[in-house]
Design an enzyme around this catalytic site. Structure first.
Site, PDB file in Angstrom:
ATOM      1  N   LYS A   1      -2.371   7.592  -5.556  1.00  0.00           N
ATOM      2  CA  LYS A   1      -3.305   8.696  -5.756  1.00  0.00           C
ATOM      3  C   LYS A   1      -3.976   8.525  -7.108  1.00  0.00           C
ATOM      4  CE  LYS A   1      -3.666  13.385  -4.131  1.00  0.00           C
ATOM      5  NZ  LYS A   1      -2.930  14.592  -3.706  1.00  0.00           N
TER       6      LYS A   1
ATOM      7  N   THR B   1      -9.480  13.305   5.819  1.00  0.00           N
ATOM      8  CA  THR B   1      -8.505  12.838   4.847  1.00  0.00           C
ATOM      9  C   THR B   1      -8.825  11.394   4.472  1.00  0.00           C
ATOM     10  OG1 THR B   1      -6.986  11.929   6.502  1.00  0.00           O
ATOM     11  CG2 THR B   1      -6.750  14.256   5.944  1.00  0.00           C
TER      12      THR B   1
ATOM     13  N   TRP C   1      -6.775   9.466  -2.504  1.00  0.00           N
ATOM     14  CA  TRP C   1      -5.766   8.527  -1.998  1.00  0.00           C
ATOM     15  C   TRP C   1      -6.328   7.114  -1.874  1.00  0.00           C
ATOM     16  CZ3 TRP C   1      -1.037  10.027  -2.247  1.00  0.00           C
ATOM     17  CH2 TRP C   1      -0.656  11.336  -1.969  1.00  0.00           C
TER      18      TRP C   1
ATOM     19  N   GLU D   1      -5.178  19.103   4.699  1.00  0.00           N
ATOM     20  CA  GLU D   1      -4.746  19.830   5.889  1.00  0.00           C
ATOM     21  C   GLU D   1      -4.348  21.278   5.596  1.00  0.00           C
ATOM     22  OE1 GLU D   1      -3.336  15.486   6.550  1.00  0.00           O
ATOM     23  OE2 GLU D   1      -3.736  16.863   4.883  1.00  0.00           O
TER      24      GLU D   1
END
Length: 557
Positions: free
Chosen positions: A450, A197, A455, A340
């Site tokens: 974002k 991530t 991100w 995720e």
């Protein structure tokens, strides 16, 4: 009483066998620096099998991580197949990250081998001495003329593949004196791929997908109420293969038997428009910035076969959706997901209850995330963890559960704050859900920005801004942007008497963070607004920006 059904694993090898036996004649097209290459699925699978031999000869251990720095290409698809099918773990790396983050991620994953597109070797090789676990760098020639280092760790992808083919029956080769290992048996719950991530308030976190989760996710994309990918489709994933398995689209195309068109390094809007038209693409997916960039080129191409354009990564602007509909006749479909979650969680669609809506209302509905995909469950909770009604009005934190949802992070201690005591994933987003399951994202719990589907950590960006000697306070908020969805706005308080403009701050940040993290706008404020508790009030900053109401004494630079 137990059922009497065959216990056959849901694994990547199953997808390979299906593509080879049933859809071997279908095509995989890749754009290169100087043209295109075309192969059949049968050829791609055969090359992936030889690639397993290459990994054996490079002595890559089972369960080892194999890193990739690659564009969307046929060779990257071959890695998508060979690495997990051989019992190793595919680790796709975002080459757009800045050096410090890349070196940390490679070290955390302990990558054993890196596969790198030639046009990206300039990103990877300067970091090689900071990557102690990496033993080999295999270069995939994408047509770039980038000079390659003269180093024994450098190998050529096609040469290794040719050697594996020529020496398939030999007892040894120069890289490994022992015979190739016997085919490995993979359990469906074994790790297949790893994706990190974007960092939020701390380091990026690794999401470890299983063979089972990948196959199930690919099946979900074939559903009529999700992407409806079928053998008749020509699929062009603009979403990068370095992130979340390109939203699972290469695996879905293989499973369905669809043609797969890959943009490679040819990511300019004009090149993408040409591919959409030339190959009569029926399905494509990307972030809103891609569709914004393509708008001026839509008048130059014919897209008679295009049936579905999926947007994700950030909110879909209504003017963009309308412009695409006006010029192509296709309503862009919004989606929502997380790294995720493999990543698709919700996909816009029109249900029977919406049959009476007019065209603008239908377009607006498709621009929202829509209901959850099959096998994925959603719930809303308030700040105290109590359930929130699905009435379409009351917001709560969106939480997820299902067989394609992560249960933890790679290398992390169990029980992180991202997961509830009963195993649900906290999304970090505030949302509403209506009586028909349709999701609307209200706001993010955390102050992430974002931009272009990626991100940006406001906390980390603030930390770097504060390293400027003339800055004494800093706060970063996301502001709307027609192209990227959001961009960071830096709000700073400077040392009395100093003069700081956006250009100087941008120059300071260059090299410290990824280039796309650097704010386009800077507000120099006499003070940062704070809540009664003393914490910075980003709510107040957002309200001031929305009203374009600069605080007294503020300077917009």
């Amino acid at each position: 009483m137990r059922a009497l059904m065959q216990d056959r694993p849901l694994d990547i090898a199953t997808l390979m066998r299906r593509a080879e036996s049933t859809f071997g004649h279908k095509r995989v097209v890749t754009a290169t620096v100087d043209g295109e290459t075309v192969a059949t699925w049968r050829q791609v699978v055969a090359r992936a099998r030889r690639l397993v031999g290459v990994l054996d000869r490079l002595r890559v251990p089972r369960r080892a991580r194999v890193g990739t720095f690659g564009w969307n290409s046929q060779r990257h698809v071959e890695l998508y197949l060979a690495v997990p099918a051989s019992g190793r773990v595919l680790h796709t790396l975002n080459h757009r990250l800045f050096a410090a983050e890349l070196t940390w991620i490679v070290a955390d994953a302990a990558d054993d081998v890196l596969f790198v597109d030639r046009s990206l070797i300039g990103v990877v090789w300067p970091l090689i001495d900071q990557l102690p676990t990496v033993r080999h760098v295999v270069v995939m020639d994408d047509g770039a003329t980038t000079e390659l280092p003269d180093d024994p760790r450098i190998h050529d992808y096609e040469t290794l593949l040719a050697d594996a083919d020529a020496d398939a029956d030999a007892d040894a080769d120069a890289l490994a004196p022992d015979a190739p290992a016997a085919p490995v048996v993979v359990d469906e719950n074994d790790a297949a791929s790893l994706c990190y991530t974007s960092g939020t308030t701390g380091r990026p976190r690794g999401v470890l997908y299983s063979h089972r989760s990948i196959v199930l996710h690919a099946l979900l994309l074939l559903g009529a109420d999700t992407f409806a990918i079928s053998e008749r489709d020509v699929v062009l994933p603009v979403v990068p293969m370095f992130h979340v398995n390109a939203w699972g689209l290469p695996y879905a195309a293989m499973l369905a038997g669809a043609d797969l068109v890959l943009p490679g390094p040819a990511m300019s809007p004009a090149a993408l428009a040409g591919q959409l038209s030339r190959h009569r693409v029926t399905f494509t997916a990307g972030v809103p910035a891609i569709w914004q960039g393509l708008l001026p080129h839509l008048a130059e191409v014919d897209l008679p076969d295009l049936r579905m354009v999926v947007s994700g990564g950030s909110a879909l602007p209504a003017p963009l959706a309308q412009a695409w509909h006006d010029r192509t006749g296709v309503m862009i479909t919004s989606s929502w997901g997380m790294t995720e979650a493999s990543p698709l969680v919700a996909c816009g669609r029109l249900a029977t209850v919406h049959d009476g809506l007019d065209e603008p209302a239908r377009r607006a509905l498709l621009a929202t995330p829509g209901p959850a995909v099959p096998l994925t469950e959603l719930r809303l909770v308030d700040a105290d963890g109590n359930p929130v009604d699905h009435d379409g009005r009351t917001p709560g934190e969106l939480q997820l559960a299902g067989p394609t949802i992560a249960s933890g992070y790679f290398g992390a201690e169990p029980g992180t704050s991202s997961f509830t005591a009963d195993g649900w994933l906290r999304s970090g987003d505030l949302a509403t859900i209506d009586a028909h399951g349709y999701v609307r994202i209200v706001d993010r719990v955390k102050d992430l920005v974002k931009s272009g589907g990626e991100w940006i950590s406001s906390v980390q960006l603030e930390h770097e801004i504060l390293t400027h000697p003339d800055v004494v306070e800093a706060a970063v908020i996301g502001i709307p942007d027609d192209r990227w969805g959001e961009r960071p706005l830096a709000c700073v308080v400077t040392v009395p008497g100093s003069v700081l403009d956006a250009a100087a701050l941008r120059a300071h940040l260059t090299g410290r963070i990824a280039s796309w993290w650097i704010p386009d706008q800077v507000w120099v404020l006499p003070e940062i607004p704070r809540a009664p508790t003393g914490k910075v009030s980003k709510v107040a900053l957002r309200e001031r920006y929305a009203a374009r109401a600069h605080p007294p004494g503020a300077v917009d630079r």
